[in-house]
Design a protein around this motif. Sequence first.
Motif, short mmCIF file in Angstrom:
data_model
loop_
_atom_site.label_atom_id
_atom_site.label_comp_id
_atom_site.label_asym_id
_atom_site.label_seq_id
_atom_site.Cartn_x
_atom_site.Cartn_y
_atom_site.Cartn_z
N ARG A 34 0.84 -1.20 0.00
CA ARG A 34 0.00 0.00 0.00
C ARG A 34 0.88 1.26 0.00
O ARG A 34 0.61 2.22 -0.72
CB ARG A 34 -0.91 -0.01 1.22
N ILE A 35 1.94 1.24 0.79
CA ILE A 35 2.88 2.36 0.83
C ILE A 35 3.56 2.51 -0.53
O ILE A 35 3.67 3.62 -1.06
CB ILE A 35 3.93 2.16 1.94
N ARG A 36 3.99 1.41 -1.12
CA ARG A 36 4.64 1.45 -2.44
C ARG A 36 3.70 2.01 -3.49
O ARG A 36 4.12 2.76 -4.36
CB ARG A 36 5.13 0.06 -2.85
N ALA A 37 2.41 1.68 -3.43
CA ALA A 37 1.44 2.19 -4.40
C ALA A 37 1.33 3.71 -4.33
O ALA A 37 1.13 4.38 -5.34
CB ALA A 37 0.08 1.54 -4.18
N MET A 38 1.46 4.26 -3.12
CA MET A 38 1.35 5.71 -2.97
C MET A 38 2.60 6.43 -3.45
O MET A 38 2.53 7.58 -3.88
CB MET A 38 1.09 6.08 -1.50
N THR A 39 3.76 5.79 -3.39
CA THR A 39 5.01 6.48 -3.70
C THR A 39 5.64 6.02 -5.01
O THR A 39 6.63 6.62 -5.45
CB THR A 39 6.03 6.28 -2.57
N ASP A 40 5.09 5.02 -5.66
CA ASP A 40 5.67 4.45 -6.87
C ASP A 40 5.85 5.52 -7.96
O ASP A 40 4.89 6.16 -8.38
CB ASP A 40 4.79 3.32 -7.40
N GLY A 41 7.07 5.70 -8.39
CA GLY A 41 7.38 6.61 -9.48
C GLY A 41 7.33 8.09 -9.14
O GLY A 41 7.56 8.92 -10.01
N VAL A 42 7.05 8.45 -7.90
CA VAL A 42 6.94 9.85 -7.52
C VAL A 42 8.27 10.33 -6.95
O VAL A 42 8.87 9.66 -6.12
CB VAL A 42 5.81 10.05 -6.48
N ARG A 43 8.70 11.49 -7.42
CA ARG A 43 9.93 12.08 -6.91
C ARG A 43 9.61 13.42 -6.26
O ARG A 43 8.62 14.07 -6.60
CB ARG A 43 10.93 12.27 -8.04
N MET A 44 10.47 13.84 -5.36
CA MET A 44 10.28 15.12 -4.66
C MET A 44 10.28 16.27 -5.64
O MET A 44 10.83 16.18 -6.73
CB MET A 44 11.37 15.32 -3.61
N ARG A 45 9.65 17.37 -5.23
CA ARG A 45 9.58 18.58 -6.04
C ARG A 45 10.17 19.75 -5.25
O ARG A 45 10.04 19.81 -4.04
CB ARG A 45 8.12 18.91 -6.39
N ASP A 46 10.80 20.67 -5.95
CA ASP A 46 11.33 21.88 -5.31
C ASP A 46 10.21 22.82 -4.89
O ASP A 46 10.32 23.52 -3.90
CB ASP A 46 12.25 22.65 -6.26
N ASN A 47 9.15 22.88 -5.67
CA ASN A 47 8.03 23.78 -5.43
C ASN A 47 7.21 23.23 -4.26
O ASN A 47 6.61 22.17 -4.36
CB ASN A 47 7.20 23.84 -6.71
N PRO A 48 7.16 23.91 -3.10
CA PRO A 48 6.48 23.36 -1.92
C PRO A 48 4.98 23.14 -2.12
O PRO A 48 4.44 22.17 -1.61
CB PRO A 48 6.76 24.36 -0.80
N ALA A 49 4.30 24.01 -2.87
CA ALA A 49 2.87 23.81 -3.10
C ALA A 49 2.65 22.58 -3.99
O ALA A 49 1.75 21.78 -3.74
CB ALA A 49 2.25 25.05 -3.75
N GLU A 50 3.48 22.43 -5.00
CA GLU A 50 3.38 21.26 -5.88
C GLU A 50 3.65 19.98 -5.10
O GLU A 50 2.96 18.98 -5.25
CB GLU A 50 4.38 21.40 -7.03
N TRP A 51 4.67 20.00 -4.23
CA TRP A 51 5.01 18.82 -3.44
C TRP A 51 3.87 18.45 -2.50
O TRP A 51 3.52 17.29 -2.35
CB TRP A 51 6.32 19.08 -2.71
N ALA A 52 3.24 19.46 -1.87
CA ALA A 52 2.08 19.19 -1.01
C ALA A 52 0.93 18.63 -1.85
O ALA A 52 0.25 17.69 -1.44
CB ALA A 52 1.65 20.47 -0.29
#
Length: 157
Positions: A34-52
């Motif tokens: 379940r955790i992997r499904a939420m984070t799969d292929g997602v990388r951090m973003r510099d833009n804080p609003a985009e990251w949220a």
Amino acid sequence: MSQAKTVVAPPEMFADCGEAPCPEPVLPGAPPERIRAMTDGVRMRDNPAEWAFVRLSKLIDDFEKGLNPDEEVGATVVGLPGDATLKFDEVGFWGPDLLLFSGKNADGKAVRVIQHYEALNVTLSATKKPEEREARRIGFQLSELVEKTNPGPKTKA
């Protein structure tokens, strides 16, 4: 009743954080898949609003997977009048700092909440869908937007 149009943002408007992996949420009772499904292929973003926005999108999608067919996601967002429940039509952001929530309140009136990413405080809840239509799922649309705009690493020239 009209459906909200899916917004497709151009990839160049999103920051590139290189190979920084997505930190995993800490949900003690959640199985690793379940955790992997939420984070799969997602990388951090510099833009804080985009990251949220990216992480909120994944959490909405995960929450919707546990809803019954006659339920859809609602949310309580700080600052709404009345019972403060908003049925989402759209979730978006305007970087670098604003998150945008559009939908309808309990009376069916249009509501747009504009919130600074540092003040994000949303409670997701199951709400009864209208009888005349199938339950609407926005998590899938949000995840599609996150996937389409997930920046690839910039290559060094």
